[in-house]
Design a protein around this motif. Structure first.
Motif, PDB file in Angstrom:
ATOM      1  N   ALA A  27       1.225  -1.054  -0.648  1.00  0.00           N
ATOM      2  CA  ALA A  27       0.285  -0.148   0.095  1.00  0.00           C
ATOM      3  C   ALA A  27       0.974   1.493  -0.281  1.00  0.00           C
ATOM      4  O   ALA A  27       0.828   2.274  -0.400  1.00  0.00           O
ATOM      5  N   LEU A  28       2.071   1.234   0.332  1.00  0.00           N
ATOM      6  CA  LEU A  28       2.935   1.844   0.739  1.00  0.00           C
ATOM      7  C   LEU A  28       3.426   2.934  -0.489  1.00  0.00           C
ATOM      8  O   LEU A  28       4.243   3.627  -1.207  1.00  0.00           O
ATOM      9  N   ASP A  29       3.656   1.871  -2.202  1.00  0.00           N
ATOM     10  CA  ASP A  29       3.591   2.267  -3.051  1.00  0.00           C
ATOM     11  C   ASP A  29       2.889   3.068  -3.368  1.00  0.00           C
ATOM     12  O   ASP A  29       3.661   4.943  -4.745  1.00  0.00           O
ATOM     13  N   ALA A  30       1.936   4.012  -3.009  1.00  0.00           N
ATOM     14  CA  ALA A  30       1.193   4.559  -3.449  1.00  0.00           C
ATOM     15  C   ALA A  30       1.557   5.724  -2.684  1.00  0.00           C
ATOM     16  O   ALA A  30       0.911   6.711  -3.152  1.00  0.00           O
ATOM     17  N   LEU A  31       2.055   5.910  -2.532  1.00  0.00           N
ATOM     18  CA  LEU A  31       2.858   7.237  -1.762  1.00  0.00           C
ATOM     19  C   LEU A  31       3.645   7.992  -2.189  1.00  0.00           C
ATOM     20  O   LEU A  31       2.984   9.278  -2.373  1.00  0.00           O
ATOM     21  N   PHE A  32       3.959   7.288  -3.097  1.00  0.00           N
ATOM     22  CA  PHE A  32       4.983   8.145  -3.920  1.00  0.00           C
ATOM     23  C   PHE A  32       4.113   8.517  -6.010  1.00  0.00           C
ATOM     24  O   PHE A  32       4.445   9.341  -5.700  1.00  0.00           O
ATOM     25  N   LEU A  33       4.143   6.917  -5.669  1.00  0.00           N
ATOM     26  CA  LEU A  33       3.227   7.004  -7.195  1.00  0.00           C
ATOM     27  C   LEU A  33       1.866   7.620  -7.345  1.00  0.00           C
ATOM     28  O   LEU A  33       1.896   8.302  -8.763  1.00  0.00           O
ATOM     29  N   ARG A  34       0.874   7.147  -6.959  1.00  0.00           N
ATOM     30  CA  ARG A  34       0.026   7.706  -7.189  1.00  0.00           C
ATOM     31  C   ARG A  34      -0.037   9.138  -6.262  1.00  0.00           C
ATOM     32  O   ARG A  34      -1.571   9.869  -6.232  1.00  0.00           O
ATOM     33  N   ILE A  35       0.395   9.368  -5.022  1.00  0.00           N
ATOM     34  CA  ILE A  35       0.001  10.691  -4.099  1.00  0.00           C
ATOM     35  C   ILE A  35       1.149  12.169  -4.498  1.00  0.00           C
ATOM     36  O   ILE A  35       0.767  13.131  -4.721  1.00  0.00           O
ATOM     37  N   LYS A  36       1.968  11.715  -4.248  1.00  0.00           N
ATOM     38  CA  LYS A  36       2.997  12.338  -3.896  1.00  0.00           C
ATOM     39  C   LYS A  36       3.533  12.761  -5.821  1.00  0.00           C
ATOM     40  O   LYS A  36       3.627  14.535  -5.179  1.00  0.00           O
ATOM     41  N   ALA A  37       3.685  12.607  -6.786  1.00  0.00           N
ATOM     42  CA  ALA A  37       4.274  12.598  -7.559  1.00  0.00           C
ATOM     43  C   ALA A  37       3.410  13.718  -8.421  1.00  0.00           C
ATOM     44  O   ALA A  37       3.385  14.258  -8.639  1.00  0.00           O
ATOM     45  N   PRO A  38       1.574  12.919  -8.597  1.00  0.00           N
ATOM     46  CA  PRO A  38       1.498  13.368  -8.929  1.00  0.00           C
ATOM     47  C   PRO A  38       0.522  14.719  -8.689  1.00  0.00           C
ATOM     48  O   PRO A  38       0.386  15.642  -9.797  1.00  0.00           O
ATOM     49  N   SER A  39       0.605  14.888  -7.363  1.00  0.00           N
ATOM     50  CA  SER A  39       0.212  16.325  -7.078  1.00  0.00           C
ATOM     51  C   SER A  39       0.914  17.286  -7.383  1.00  0.00           C
ATOM     52  O   SER A  39       0.231  18.322  -7.847  1.00  0.00           O
ATOM     53  N   VAL A  40       2.543  16.604  -6.732  1.00  0.00           N
ATOM     54  CA  VAL A  40       3.340  18.001  -6.962  1.00  0.00           C
ATOM     55  C   VAL A  40       3.371  18.794  -8.835  1.00  0.00           C
ATOM     56  O   VAL A  40       3.172  19.274  -8.919  1.00  0.00           O
TER      57      VAL A  40
END
Length: 560
Positions: free
Chosen positions: A137-150
């Motif tokens: 689930a922590l995969d999403a922290l960068f791939l789905r949350i942090k990077a797209p939002s930035v």
């Protein structure tokens, strides 16, 4: 939200530590998104410009329109978007795999540093959930949350810059910023806020479903025999329904937020069209410029449509991180076990008080085992016999008193052999199960250990003999075979200090008598503390005790 950030802080720190991989990955996502917006914008400008040129030429007006520069730009942008897309996937998935590798190592490292008592209380289903679903689930922290939002935020600045450059009107720029700001607020902030409850519930119910499923299928035979299988099925279905409900609610709110983003993105497009028309009347802009901005706005709005789904993983990620933090956060020292090499006794329980679930188990219990002495504690089930061994092993705390070992910690841990009440058998081969205690032992030594435990002949009759797989938890062995395998492991270890907890569980009377005699001879020069419900369940001892009102009382004569 601050609480969520505190939970995610150690994992965000690890992501930041990989910035040499993270920053190029975000840059490639940015290039891909920018190329996509520019590609659609220039394509729209080109189509409109070509249409106007054709219309003018049809009326006899001579117009010069360079299709080559625009066509080259479109090809370059299409190629850049394709290369950027595959490049960022390659780089970002490599980054995520690196993070996953490091996180798994760190979780294991933190677990082995935790007190034995803490680790022993973790259930198999909990560990499985932590090391699989939670880490994934922590995969999403960068791939789905942090990077797209930035990237979405940075691209907004580019769009606003283009609007300001081509329309040169402050009100329009502020209005477009407001529209897309509201879209970002819903797509990022709103999605994270609404997923805090449902996303965490979804992750929690997934763990519950896994736990019930594992317990049901592993214990199906016992549940069926006890008539409890139907009840477990109902619990399993209830857990599945709860997970489905949480997922449905998360998706419902996700659709609501997607509509919110579409509303404000559409408002921005309509605003660009309307204000562009007014500026066109005043000859402050041109139709191709309007088309360029409108198509750019459409491309950017399409990118924003993904934000609610991406940030909808926020709650699940926070729940996973919170559960992993419980394993990785130090819980303090092990129960206070004192090591005193100068002590004449082997080990002492001194003035021990212990209450469990409001029930007094031990009350000022004191028990001493001298060096070379064999002490037996006899008491009915449920009186706390096994807890005394657990205290020695650091698996059980106590409320008052102390446990003292008459040797150094290193000597104690390297010279202690234990046969627990439950037979501990690994899924590997019989040889691997034995070599746990002595990795360099020869096959001859393994056969000697098996012969001691009256198991050699049985293993010799197996097709693979020493390489026979025991199965997870020893399910390929009978209860008696698993017990004798544990006694063979004890013999191979050859420890100075021995603890036995119901060592003959699962053995018939003939095997008990045989192994009792062998253990009596083998224990001759060793220190041994053993517990059982009756004298016949143990090898002979030098002293016998029982538990009376939480105290260890000596028994003058052996029980029959």
């Amino acid at each position: 939200m601050n609480r969520d950030l505190q939970i995610l802080a150690p994992w965000l720190k690890e992501i930041g530590a990989h910035r040499r991989y993270i920053l190029p990955g975000i840059l490639l996502i940015l290039v891909t998104g920018l190329s996509g917006i520019a590609l659609l914008a220039i394509s729209g400008w080109f189509i409109v410009g070509a249409g106007i040129t054709g219309a003018l030429l049809a009326t006899g007006v001579w117009v010069y329109f360079d299709i080559y520069i625009a066509g080259a730009a479109i090809r370059v942008l299409a190629l850049t978007r394709t290369v950027g897309r595959y490049g960022e996937r390659l780089l970002n998935h490599n980054t995520v795999l690196r993070l996953q590798q490091q996180w798994r190592v760190q979780v294991f490292a933190h677990m082995v540093r935790q007190p034995s008592r803490f680790v022993s209380q973790l259930r198999t289903s909990d560990l499985t959930q932590r090391l699989t679903q939670d880490l994934s689930a922590l995969d999403a922290l960068f791939l789905r949350i942090k990077a797209p939002s930035v990237v979405a935020t940075l691209l907004l600045l580019v769009v606003i810059g283009a609007v300001s450059l081509l329309y040169q009107h402050l009100f329009i720029s502020i209005s477009i910023l407001l529209c897309y700001g509201m879209a970002l607020l819903g797509g990022i902030g709103g999605a994270r806020y609404f997923s805090r409850t449902n996303g965490r519930l979804e992750q929690y119910h997934y763990g519950v479903l896994r736990e019930h499923g594992q317990q049901y299928f592993e214990g199906l035979a016992e549940l069926s025999a006890a008539g409890s299988a139907q009840l477990r099925q109902q619990q399993l279905l209830a857990a599945g329904n709860a997970l489905t409900s949480a997922q449905a609610e998360r998706l419902r709110r996700q659709r609501m937020l997607t509509s919110w983003v579409a509303l404000w993105s559409g408002a921005a497009v309509m605003l660009l069209l309307g204000m562009g028309a007014l500026l066109l009347v005043d000859e402050q802009t041109s139709v191709p410029h309007i088309a360029l901005l409108v198509f750019a706005a459409l491309a950017y709005g399409e990118l924003l449509q993904n934000l609610p789904e991406q940030n909808g993983h926020w709650g699940g990620v926070v729940q996973a991180a919170d559960e992993l933090n419980q394993i990785c956060t130090p819980t303090g020292n092990e129960p206070m076990v004192n090591y005193a090499p100068e002590l004449s006794a082997a080990f002492i329980w001194q003035h021990i008080d212990l209450k469990l679930r409001g029930k007094a188990i031990f009350a000022d219990l004191t028990l001493t085992v001298a060096r070379g002495e064999k002490v037996a504690l006899l008491a009915p089930s449920g009186h706390g016999k096994s807890l005394l061994i657990s205290m020695m092993l650091g698996l059980q705390g106590w409320d008052r008193g102390q446990v003292v070992m008459g040797q150094s910690a290193t000597h104690w841990k390297s010279n202690l052999g234990v046969v627990e009440q439950e037979s501990r058998v690994l899924a590997g081969s019989i040889a691997e199960n034995l070599r746990i205690v002595k990795p360099d032992s020869s096959n001859e030594e393994l056969w000697q250990a098996l012969a001691f435990a009256d198991l050699a002949e049985t293993v010799q009759q197996m097709p693979d003999q020493l390489q026979t797989l025991a199965g997870a938890g020893g399910y390929r062995l009978s209860g008696g075979q698993a017990r004798r395998l544990q006694l063979a492991r004890l013999y191979l270890q050859d420890p100075e200090f021995v603890m036995l907890d119901e060592p003959f569980t699962g053995l018939d009377e003939q095997q008990q008598n045989l192994l009792r005699a062998r253990l009596e001879e083998w224990l001759a020069n060793r220190t041994c503390f053993m517990v059982a419900h009756g004298e016949k369940a143990l090898p002979p001892a030098d002293a016998y005790y029982t538990l009376i009102q939480g105290k260890a009382e000596s028994i003058e004569t052996k029980l029959s």
